[in-house]
Design a protein around this motif. Structure first.
Motif, PDB file in Angstrom:
ATOM      1  N   MET A 138       0.850  -1.180   0.000  1.00 11.95           N
ATOM      2  CA  MET A 138       0.000   0.000   0.000  1.00 11.95           C
ATOM      3  C   MET A 138       0.889   1.235   0.000  1.00 11.95           C
ATOM      4  SD  MET A 138      -3.045   1.119   2.637  1.00 11.95           S
ATOM      5  CE  MET A 138      -3.944  -0.388   2.460  1.00 11.95           C
ATOM      6  N   GLY A 139       0.452   2.262  -0.677  1.00 13.87           N
ATOM      7  CA  GLY A 139       1.219   3.497  -0.783  1.00 13.87           C
ATOM      8  C   GLY A 139       0.988   4.414   0.401  1.00 13.87           C
ATOM      9  N   ASP A 140       1.303   5.678   0.201  1.00 17.18           N
ATOM     10  CA  ASP A 140       1.078   6.685   1.235  1.00 17.18           C
ATOM     11  C   ASP A 140      -0.394   6.735   1.589  1.00 17.18           C
ATOM     12  OD1 ASP A 140       3.749   7.329   1.054  1.00 17.18           O
ATOM     13  OD2 ASP A 140       3.419   9.016  -0.297  1.00 17.18           O
ATOM     14  N   THR A 141      -0.696   7.113   2.814  1.00 10.30           N
ATOM     15  CA  THR A 141      -2.087   7.243   3.237  1.00 10.30           C
ATOM     16  C   THR A 141      -2.392   8.689   3.590  1.00 10.30           C
ATOM     17  OG1 THR A 141      -1.595   6.775   5.559  1.00 10.30           O
ATOM     18  CG2 THR A 141      -2.152   4.888   4.151  1.00 10.30           C
ATOM     19  N   ILE A 142      -3.652   9.039   3.457  1.00 12.26           N
ATOM     20  CA  ILE A 142      -4.142  10.377   3.775  1.00 12.26           C
ATOM     21  C   ILE A 142      -5.397  10.209   4.622  1.00 12.26           C
ATOM     22  CG2 ILE A 142      -5.104  12.520   2.849  1.00 12.26           C
ATOM     23  CD1 ILE A 142      -3.594  11.903   0.238  1.00 12.26           C
ATOM     24  N   ASP A 143      -5.473  10.879   5.749  1.00 13.30           N
ATOM     25  CA  ASP A 143      -6.674  10.864   6.573  1.00 13.30           C
ATOM     26  C   ASP A 143      -7.636  11.919   6.047  1.00 13.30           C
ATOM     27  OD1 ASP A 143      -5.783   8.858   8.335  1.00 13.30           O
ATOM     28  OD2 ASP A 143      -4.701  10.342   9.531  1.00 13.30           O
ATOM     29  N   VAL A 144      -8.865  11.503   5.797  1.00 13.86           N
ATOM     30  CA  VAL A 144      -9.881  12.394   5.242  1.00 13.86           C
ATOM     31  C   VAL A 144     -11.150  12.263   6.079  1.00 13.86           C
ATOM     32  CG1 VAL A 144     -11.294  12.877   3.207  1.00 13.86           C
ATOM     33  CG2 VAL A 144      -8.940  12.093   2.923  1.00 13.86           C
ATOM     34  N   ARG A 145     -11.793  13.367   6.332  1.00 20.70           N
ATOM     35  CA  ARG A 145     -13.066  13.343   7.057  1.00 20.70           C
ATOM     36  C   ARG A 145     -14.189  13.538   6.046  1.00 20.70           C
ATOM     37  NH1 ARG A 145     -12.940  14.237  12.686  1.00 20.70           N
ATOM     38  NH2 ARG A 145     -14.979  15.202  12.515  1.00 20.70           N
ATOM     39  N   LEU A 146     -15.167  12.625   6.077  1.00 14.88           N
ATOM     40  CA  LEU A 146     -16.318  12.686   5.179  1.00 14.88           C
ATOM     41  C   LEU A 146     -17.594  12.543   5.985  1.00 14.88           C
ATOM     42  CD1 LEU A 146     -15.102  10.119   2.483  1.00 14.88           C
ATOM     43  CD2 LEU A 146     -15.047  12.598   2.284  1.00 14.88           C
ATOM     44  N   THR A 147     -18.656  13.142   5.489  1.00 15.34           N
ATOM     45  CA  THR A 147     -19.956  12.864   6.083  1.00 15.34           C
ATOM     46  C   THR A 147     -20.374  11.468   5.628  1.00 15.34           C
ATOM     47  OG1 THR A 147     -21.246  13.678   4.213  1.00 15.34           O
ATOM     48  CG2 THR A 147     -20.616  15.309   5.901  1.00 15.34           C
ATOM     49  N   ALA A 148     -21.377  10.891   6.266  1.00 16.19           N
ATOM     50  CA  ALA A 148     -21.868   9.570   5.859  1.00 16.19           C
ATOM     51  C   ALA A 148     -22.331   9.604   4.406  1.00 16.19           C
ATOM     52  CB  ALA A 148     -22.994   9.113   6.774  1.00 16.19           C
ATOM     53  N   ASP A 149     -22.993  10.678   3.989  1.00 16.66           N
ATOM     54  CA  ASP A 149     -23.456  10.781   2.598  1.00 16.66           C
ATOM     55  C   ASP A 149     -22.289  10.874   1.626  1.00 16.66           C
ATOM     56  OD1 ASP A 149     -26.171  10.572   3.140  1.00 16.66           O
ATOM     57  OD2 ASP A 149     -26.459  12.746   3.247  1.00 16.66           O
ATOM     58  N   GLU A 150     -21.248  11.607   1.977  1.00 18.19           N
ATOM     59  CA  GLU A 150     -20.074  11.702   1.113  1.00 18.19           C
ATOM     60  C   GLU A 150     -19.368  10.352   1.007  1.00 18.19           C
ATOM     61  OE1 GLU A 150     -18.856  16.368   1.953  1.00 18.19           O
ATOM     62  OE2 GLU A 150     -18.153  14.797   3.317  1.00 18.19           O
ATOM     63  N   PHE A 151     -19.284   9.636   2.123  1.00 21.84           N
ATOM     64  CA  PHE A 151     -18.670   8.313   2.136  1.00 21.84           C
ATOM     65  C   PHE A 151     -19.475   7.353   1.272  1.00 21.84           C
ATOM     66  CE2 PHE A 151     -16.696   5.086   5.357  1.00 21.84           C
ATOM     67  CZ  PHE A 151     -15.738   4.725   4.437  1.00 21.84           C
ATOM     68  N   ARG A 152     -20.785   7.401   1.391  1.00 22.09           N
ATOM     69  CA  ARG A 152     -21.686   6.576   0.574  1.00 22.09           C
ATOM     70  C   ARG A 152     -21.464   6.865  -0.912  1.00 22.09           C
ATOM     71  NH1 ARG A 152     -25.910   8.019   3.045  1.00 22.09           N
ATOM     72  NH2 ARG A 152     -26.108   6.280   4.472  1.00 22.09           N
ATOM     73  N   TYR A 153     -21.285   8.123  -1.251  1.00 20.18           N
ATOM     74  CA  TYR A 153     -21.032   8.533  -2.637  1.00 20.18           C
ATOM     75  C   TYR A 153     -19.744   7.908  -3.171  1.00 20.18           C
ATOM     76  CZ  TYR A 153     -19.580  11.592  -6.472  1.00 20.18           C
ATOM     77  OH  TYR A 153     -19.140  12.062  -7.675  1.00 20.18           O
ATOM     78  N   VAL A 154     -18.672   7.973  -2.398  1.00 19.08           N
ATOM     79  CA  VAL A 154     -17.385   7.413  -2.823  1.00 19.08           C
ATOM     80  C   VAL A 154     -17.522   5.917  -3.093  1.00 19.08           C
ATOM     81  CG1 VAL A 154     -15.035   6.888  -2.049  1.00 19.08           C
ATOM     82  CG2 VAL A 154     -15.984   9.163  -1.681  1.00 19.08           C
ATOM     83  N   ILE A 155     -18.181   5.209  -2.205  1.00 17.28           N
ATOM     84  CA  ILE A 155     -18.366   3.765  -2.380  1.00 17.28           C
ATOM     85  C   ILE A 155     -19.211   3.483  -3.618  1.00 17.28           C
ATOM     86  CG2 ILE A 155     -19.344   1.668  -1.365  1.00 17.28           C
ATOM     87  CD1 ILE A 155     -18.745   2.996   1.414  1.00 17.28           C
ATOM     88  N   SER A 156     -20.286   4.207  -3.780  1.00 21.10           N
ATOM     89  CA  SER A 156     -21.190   4.000  -4.917  1.00 21.10           C
ATOM     90  C   SER A 156     -20.511   4.296  -6.247  1.00 21.10           C
ATOM     91  CB  SER A 156     -22.428   4.878  -4.781  1.00 21.10           C
ATOM     92  OG  SER A 156     -23.136   4.520  -3.622  1.00 21.10           O
ATOM     93  N   CYS A 157     -19.665   5.315  -6.297  1.00 19.45           N
ATOM     94  CA  CYS A 157     -18.985   5.672  -7.545  1.00 19.45           C
ATOM     95  C   CYS A 157     -18.065   4.564  -8.027  1.00 19.45           C
ATOM     96  CB  CYS A 157     -18.196   6.955  -7.380  1.00 19.45           C
ATOM     97  SG  CYS A 157     -19.243   8.411  -7.375  1.00 19.45           S
ATOM     98  N   GLY A 158     -17.385   3.891  -7.105  1.00 17.44           N
ATOM     99  CA  GLY A 158     -16.514   2.787  -7.497  1.00 17.44           C
ATOM    100  C   GLY A 158     -17.296   1.697  -8.202  1.00 17.44           C
ATOM    101  N   SER A 159     -18.440   1.345  -7.657  1.00 14.78           N
ATOM    102  CA  SER A 159     -19.286   0.323  -8.273  1.00 14.78           C
ATOM    103  C   SER A 159     -19.848   0.792  -9.606  1.00 14.78           C
ATOM    104  CB  SER A 159     -20.435  -0.041  -7.328  1.00 14.78           C
ATOM    105  OG  SER A 159     -19.921  -0.546  -6.126  1.00 14.78           O
ATOM    106  N   ALA A 160     -20.244   2.046  -9.674  1.00 15.38           N
ATOM    107  CA  ALA A 160     -20.817   2.581 -10.911  1.00 15.38           C
ATOM    108  C   ALA A 160     -19.793   2.589 -12.040  1.00 15.38           C
ATOM    109  CB  ALA A 160     -21.353   3.992 -10.675  1.00 15.38           C
ATOM    110  N   LEU A 161     -18.547   2.875 -11.714  1.00 14.87           N
ATOM    111  CA  LEU A 161     -17.499   2.866 -12.742  1.00 14.87           C
ATOM    112  C   LEU A 161     -17.410   1.501 -13.408  1.00 14.87           C
ATOM    113  CD1 LEU A 161     -14.593   4.814 -11.022  1.00 14.87           C
ATOM    114  CD2 LEU A 161     -15.815   5.486 -13.094  1.00 14.87           C
TER     115      LEU A 161
END
Length: 62
Positions: free
Chosen positions: A1-24
């Motif tokens: 695994m490469g470098d990591t970055i800590d990011v704060r997301l709302t639950a809706d933003e997190f849901r969006y990120v997960i959904s976009c991967g599947s949609a791609l």
């Protein structure tokens, strides 16, 4: 695994990120995925699974 970055997301933003991967995977030909995302199909599946696990552990519904 490469470098990591800590990011704060709302639950809706997190849901969006997960959904976009599947949609791609559904909408872009496998051979074109690296052009759009710099991720292969296997990397997108792995990332989406890891993020989904984090979402589930946090107690949120997809």
């Amino acid at each position: 695994m490469g470098d990591t970055i800590d990011v704060r997301l709302t639950a809706d933003e997190f849901r969006y990120v997960i959904s976009c991967g599947s949609a791609l995977l559904l909408n872009i030909p496998e051979g074109s995925l690296p052009t759009y995302t710099h991720f292969s199909k296997a990397q997108i599946i792995d990332f989406s699974a890891r993020m989904r696990e984090q979402f589930d552990q946090a107690g949120y519904d997809m």
